[in-house]
Scaffold this active site. Structure first.
Site, PDB file in Angstrom:
ATOM      1  N   CYS A 136      22.286  62.854  79.185  1.00 35.88           N
ATOM      2  CA  CYS A 136      23.652  63.374  79.346  1.00 35.88           C
ATOM      3  C   CYS A 136      23.667  64.893  79.238  1.00 35.88           C
ATOM      4  CB  CYS A 136      24.574  62.751  78.314  1.00 35.88           C
ATOM      5  SG  CYS A 136      26.244  63.413  78.392  1.00 35.88           S
ATOM      6  N   CYS A 139      26.682  66.317  77.465  1.00 37.26           N
ATOM      7  CA  CYS A 139      26.679  66.174  76.001  1.00 37.26           C
ATOM      8  C   CYS A 139      25.690  67.146  75.356  1.00 37.26           C
ATOM      9  CB  CYS A 139      26.254  64.765  75.585  1.00 37.26           C
ATOM     10  SG  CYS A 139      26.916  63.448  76.584  1.00 37.26           S
ATOM     11  N   ASP A 140      24.503  67.307  75.951  1.00 39.83           N
ATOM     12  CA  ASP A 140      23.404  67.985  75.259  1.00 39.83           C
ATOM     13  C   ASP A 140      22.978  69.310  75.897  1.00 39.83           C
ATOM     14  OD1 ASP A 140      23.290  65.888  73.431  1.00 39.83           O
ATOM     15  OD2 ASP A 140      22.014  64.702  74.773  1.00 39.83           O
TER      16      ASP A 140
END
Ligand code: NDP
Length: 317
Positions: A136, A139-140
Site C-alpha cells: 500500500c 499507507c506507507d
C-alpha cells in the site's frame, strides 16, 4: 445466548460496490446492515487521485469519495459496523450469518467483499512485511522518504504507486516480470516520462535482502532473458501485482471460478452448481475480473440492491 436479529438485507463489504448497494437499499427503507470487513472502504480508501469517476472533472481522492458514500448511505438509514463475516449458512431461509460471537438472520445477502492485494509469496518478502515491504503505497509511502525503492508489477496499480512514490523516494525502479505491460497507455506513458522512475522489464524478484536485519537492504533479481542474477540496492519494496478475491467464506457455498472469484449470471445473481441462489447477490470486484473499476463496482452494487428490493417484494416482505 447469541443475539438473534433478522434483517431484510446485509451487505458484506464497504467499498464502492457495497456502499452503493447500501445507498440504494437504505433509500428503499430496507435499513441495510453493512459489515465493513477487514479493509473498511475497500481499495478506494488506499488509493490516491481517482480521475475517472464521473462527476469530478478535477478528480477526487479515493478516501474522500468513500467517505462521501458512507455519509450518503448513513443519511438514509444504513448501519455500518466494523466487523466481518466468520461463516455463512445459505441453505436456510432466512440465511444465517456468524459475525464474531453474533448470529444474524437475513432475508437477503449482498456480497461486496472485494479483493485484497496479491503478494509474491517469497519467504523473505513475507518476513519483511511492515519492515520495508508493503502493498500500500498510500499507507506507507511516507516511510520511503529520501530512499531508493522498488515497485513490482506492470499494471495500472504499479504505475500509480510508482508515480505516487516519486513524491517521497529519490529513485523508483519499476520491475515487471515480462516485457508486456498491462497498464493503460496513459498511465504507462506518464510513468515512463518521469525522471525519477526507471524500468526493469523481464525481471523477477528472487529474494528480498535484509531478513536478519529486519529491514530491506536490497533485492536479488533475475533477468528472464539472460538468466543472470544481480542485486538492486533498495530500502523499500512496494507490491502492485493485482488482487485476490475475498471469497473464501463462500467456497463450497457458491460457485467460484478457478481464481476464487464468485461466478455471477446476469451481472449479480450468484449460483450453486449452476443454479441461481435466490436472495444472494454479488457485486464489485469479488465477481468482476474484467472491468474492476470504481464506477463498474458502483454500478453492480446498484443492481444488487435493486434485485434485493425486487426479491423482497416478490416474497411479500
Ligand atoms: P493487473 O492485473 O492489471 O496487473 C497486475 C500486474 O502484476 C501485471 O503486470 C502482472 O504481470 C503482475 N503480476 C501478477 N502476479 C505477479 C507475480 N507473482 N510476480 C510478478 N508480477 C506479477 O492489476 P492492477 O492492480 O494493476 O489493476 C487492476 C485493475 O484496476 C485494472 O483494470 C486497472 O486498470 C485498474 N486500476 C485503475 C487505476 C486508475 O485508473 N487510477 C489504478 C489502479 C488500478 P503479468 O502481466 O505478467 O501477469
Amino acid at each position: 445466548m447469541p443475539d438473534i436479529t433478522t434483517r431484510d438485507t446485509v451487505i458484506l463489504g464497504s467499498g464502492c460496490s457495497g456502499l452503493t448497494a447500501a445507498i440504494y437499499a437504505a433509500r428503499s427503507n430496507l435499513k441495510p446492515l453493512v459489515l465493513e470487513g477487514h479493509e473498511p472502504g475497500g481499495q478506494l480508501s488506499i488509493t490516491t487521485l481517482v480521475e475517472n469517476f464521473p462527476g469530478w472533472p478535477e478528480g477526487i481522492q479515493g478516501p474522500e469519495l468513500i467517505e462521501n458514500m458512507k455519509q450518503q448511505a448513513t443519511r438514509f438509514g444504513a448501519e455500518l459496523r466494523m466487523s466481518h463475516l466468520s461463516s455463512v449458512d445459505l441453505s436456510r431461509s432466512p440465511f444465517v450469518l456468524q459475525v464474531g460471537k453474533e448470529i444474524i438472520h437475513t432475508r437477503t445477502l449482498i456480497i461486496a467483499s472485494g479483493a485484497s492485494a496479491r503478494w509474491l509469496n517469497l519467504p523473505s518478502e513475507q518476513a519483511l512485511i511492515g519492515h520495508g515491504v508493503s502493498s500500500c503505497a498510500t499507507c506507507d509511502g511516507f516511510f520511503a522518504s529520501g530512499k531508493e525503492i522498488a515497485v513490482i508489477g506492470g499494471g495500472d496499480s504499479a504505475m500509480e504507486e510508482a508515480m505516487f512514490l516519486t513524491r517521497f523516494a529519490t529513485k523508483v525502479t519499476l520491475i515487471n516480470r515480462t516485457e508486456r505491460f498491462r497498464a493503460s497507455k496513459i498511465m504507462l506513458e506518464r510513468a515512463m516520462a518521469h525522471p525519477k522512475i526507471q524500468f526493469l522489464s523481464n525481471t523477477t524478484v528472487e529474494e528480498v535482502l535484509g531478513v536478519e536485519e529486519k529491514d530491506v537492504k536490497g533485492l536479488r533479481l533475475k533477468s528472464r532473458v539472460t538468466g543472470d542474477e544481480f542485486i538492486l540496492p533498495v530500502s523499500f519494496m512496494f507490491l502492485g501485482i493485482g488482487h485476490i478475491p475475498n471469497a473464501s467464506a463462500f467456497k463450497g457455498v457458491l460457485d467460484l471460478d478457478e481464481d476464487g472469484y464468485i461466478r455471477t449470471t446476469n451481472n449479480v445473481f450468484t449460483t450453486l452448481n449452476g443454479n441461481i441462489v435466490p436472495g444472494v447477490y454479488a457485486c464489485g470486484d469479488i465477481q468482476d475480473r474484467r472491468y474492476r473499476q470504481a464506477i463498474t463496482a458502483a454500478g453492480s452494487g446498484c443492481m444488487a440492491a435493486l434485485e434485493v428490493e425486487k426479491y423482497l417484494e416478490e416474497h411479500g416482505h
